[in-house]
Design a protein around this motif. Structure first.
Motif, PDB file in Angstrom:
ATOM      1  N   LEU A  20     -82.240  59.614 -23.691  1.00 36.20           N
ATOM      2  CA  LEU A  20     -82.499  59.835 -25.126  1.00 36.20           C
ATOM      3  C   LEU A  20     -83.895  60.424 -25.329  1.00 36.20           C
ATOM      4  O   LEU A  20     -84.088  61.325 -26.157  1.00 36.20           O
ATOM      5  N   THR A  21     -84.842  59.956 -24.536  1.00 33.45           N
ATOM      6  CA  THR A  21     -86.217  60.464 -24.651  1.00 33.45           C
ATOM      7  C   THR A  21     -86.242  61.952 -24.312  1.00 33.45           C
ATOM      8  O   THR A  21     -86.860  62.764 -25.020  1.00 33.45           O
ATOM      9  N   PHE A  22     -85.549  62.299 -23.243  1.00 35.85           N
ATOM     10  CA  PHE A  22     -85.552  63.715 -22.863  1.00 35.85           C
ATOM     11  C   PHE A  22     -84.762  64.549 -23.873  1.00 35.85           C
ATOM     12  O   PHE A  22     -85.094  65.719 -24.129  1.00 35.85           O
ATOM     13  N   ALA A  23     -83.749  63.936 -24.451  1.00 39.48           N
ATOM     14  CA  ALA A  23     -83.009  64.636 -25.511  1.00 39.48           C
ATOM     15  C   ALA A  23     -83.933  64.941 -26.689  1.00 39.48           C
ATOM     16  O   ALA A  23     -83.843  66.014 -27.302  1.00 39.48           O
ATOM     17  N   LEU A  24     -84.834  64.019 -26.992  1.00 41.19           N
ATOM     18  CA  LEU A  24     -85.795  64.262 -28.077  1.00 41.19           C
ATOM     19  C   LEU A  24     -86.751  65.399 -27.726  1.00 41.19           C
ATOM     20  O   LEU A  24     -87.109  66.208 -28.579  1.00 41.19           O
ATOM     21  N   VAL A  25     -87.157  65.453 -26.452  1.00 36.42           N
ATOM     22  CA  VAL A  25     -88.010  66.557 -25.996  1.00 36.42           C
ATOM     23  C   VAL A  25     -87.276  67.876 -26.257  1.00 36.42           C
ATOM     24  O   VAL A  25     -87.814  68.814 -26.860  1.00 36.42           O
ATOM     25  N   ASN A  68     -92.042  59.961 -29.285  1.00 30.19           N
ATOM     26  CA  ASN A  68     -92.274  58.513 -29.156  1.00 30.19           C
ATOM     27  C   ASN A  68     -90.944  57.789 -29.045  1.00 30.19           C
ATOM     28  O   ASN A  68     -90.121  57.820 -29.961  1.00 30.19           O
ATOM     29  N   ALA A  69     -90.750  57.130 -27.890  1.00 34.13           N
ATOM     30  CA  ALA A  69     -89.532  56.332 -27.698  1.00 34.13           C
ATOM     31  C   ALA A  69     -89.904  54.919 -27.261  1.00 34.13           C
ATOM     32  O   ALA A  69     -89.124  54.251 -26.591  1.00 34.13           O
ATOM     33  N   SER A  70     -91.118  54.488 -27.635  1.00 31.17           N
ATOM     34  CA  SER A  70     -91.514  53.124 -27.232  1.00 31.17           C
ATOM     35  C   SER A  70     -91.507  52.192 -28.444  1.00 31.17           C
ATOM     36  O   SER A  70     -90.472  51.579 -28.738  1.00 31.17           O
ATOM     37  N   ALA A 117     -97.055  70.997 -32.928  1.00 35.18           N
ATOM     38  CA  ALA A 117     -95.908  71.790 -33.401  1.00 35.18           C
ATOM     39  C   ALA A 117     -94.744  70.958 -33.943  1.00 35.18           C
ATOM     40  O   ALA A 117     -94.084  71.345 -34.909  1.00 35.18           O
ATOM     41  N   ALA A 118     -94.456  69.837 -33.302  1.00 35.19           N
ATOM     42  CA  ALA A 118     -93.243  69.102 -33.680  1.00 35.19           C
ATOM     43  C   ALA A 118     -93.300  67.687 -33.135  1.00 35.19           C
ATOM     44  O   ALA A 118     -94.132  67.364 -32.273  1.00 35.19           O
ATOM     45  N   ALA A 119     -92.393  66.855 -33.619  1.00 36.45           N
ATOM     46  CA  ALA A 119     -92.315  65.481 -33.110  1.00 36.45           C
ATOM     47  C   ALA A 119     -90.862  65.047 -33.005  1.00 36.45           C
ATOM     48  O   ALA A 119     -90.024  65.425 -33.827  1.00 36.45           O
ATOM     49  N   GLY A 120     -90.605  64.251 -31.985  1.00 35.94           N
ATOM     50  CA  GLY A 120     -89.293  63.615 -31.815  1.00 35.94           C
ATOM     51  C   GLY A 120     -89.524  62.116 -31.788  1.00 35.94           C
ATOM     52  O   GLY A 120     -90.247  61.608 -30.934  1.00 35.94           O
TER      53      GLY A 120
END
Ligand code: DGY
Length: 322
Positions: A108-113, A235-237, A257-260
């Protein structure tokens, strides 16, 4: 009398079958709403064991109310919702669910990236809203992820699993952590960096650090100012590791530029949350570990820990020494 187990959210019967066979099990009968604090407190008074979610504040008052309480099994790897010091003082075992969720959370974290870099949510909304009129060279053009630099803050087991995914994208991997992780350096080619160097050099800054007094507010205006203008922050913590007001300013001012974001300072958030008004924010409702397989594995681990402790044995995954 059988030991009393209280489960703070409705869980499927198949996941808690062992507990039901051996113990007097009571459960908050809603899946999508947290148990009210007063009910939780009353249940705790009767309980030998609690199976809790991260939405339950297991504070000193709760722990003191649990006169017979032996174990709090938290269905999360993070346990910042629990006063672990008070639990240790009161002789209550606290357990969490490490490792079983590493891969799902890293996915999921990498999906947000990827989603934040390639503007995937924005692009999906664009199509669904009927705005797609023609192919064009820069239509929703984002940034590449492959061959860029990822900086992981918090190189625990999930951080390392994120780094492993980054190797597939041939990324340079920087990390910052309280201690050096020689295994990640050798196996994944990750390089240790100071927090400042990581912020300055990374194209993707990924926060995986647990919430502690040292990490609260770690990502503030100062930190965002050090990042590249093209940087994507993920941020996935835990939400409070980030100063959301400062993140908002940094995004609006074009400092990054952006945030997930999978987590927020106060959860759940409503649609009026300022960050949700920004197109360059991808927001998730704290679903890092939320695959069916992993959620069942987390439940199983909680059930095992409770059963072990109530039968006088050591739990599998304790977080405190009593
Ligand atoms: C955890 O385990 O701490 C996650 O945030 C919940 O899935």
């Amino acid at each position: 009398m059988k030991p009393y187990v209280f489960i703070s959210r409705k869980l499927p019967d198949e996941a808690i079958a062992i507990l039901k066979e051996k113990y007097d099990v009571h459960m908050w009968e809603q899946e999508d709403a947290a148990v009210p604090y007063e009910v939780f407190l009353e249940e705790t008074k009767k309980a030998d064991a609690l199976l809790t979610m991260l939405s339950e504040p297991v504070n000193e008052d709760v722990l003191k109310a649990g006169e017979k309480l032996k174990i709090v099994a938290n269905m999360a790897v993070g346990y910042d919702n629990i006063d672990v010091k008070a639990a240790s003082r009161l002789g209550v075992t606290v357990t969490n669910t490490p490792n079983v969720l590493n891969d799902s959370t890293a996915d999921l974290t990498f999906a947000l990236v990827l989603a934040a870099a390639r503007r995937m949510v924005e692009a999906s909304e664009f199509v669904k809203e009927g705005n797609w009129k023609s192919w064009s060279p820069f239509l929703l053009a984002g940034q590449d992820v492959h061959h860029k630099t990822i900086g992981i803050v918090g190189m625990g087991n999930i951080g390392k699993t994120v780094a492993k995914r980054a190797t597939g994208f041939e990324m340079e991997i920087l990390y910052h952590n309280r201690s050096r992780k020689h295994d990640a350096e050798q196996e994944l080619g990750a390089k240790y960096a100071s927090f400042k160097e990581l912020l300055e050099r990374s194209d993707f800054v990924v926060c995986m650090t647990p919430l502690t007094e040292e990490t609260r507010n770690l990502f503030n205006r100062n930190a965002f100012k050090k990042m590249k203008q093209q940087a994507v922050f993920v941020n996935a913590s835990r939400g409070p590791v980030v100063n959301e007001h400062d993140l908002y300013e940094a995004l609006v001012e074009g400092e990054i530029a952006a945030a997930g974001l999978d987590v927020f300072a106060e959860e759940p958030i409503g649609s009026d949350h300022p960050l949700l008004g920004l197109k360059n924010v991808v927001a998730m409702p704290h679903i890092g570990s939320a695959s069916m397989e992993t959620r069942f594995a987390m439940m199983k681990l909680c059930v095992e820990n409770i059963d072990l402790v109530l039968s006088g044995n050591a739990p599998k995954t304790p977080v405190n020494k009593k």
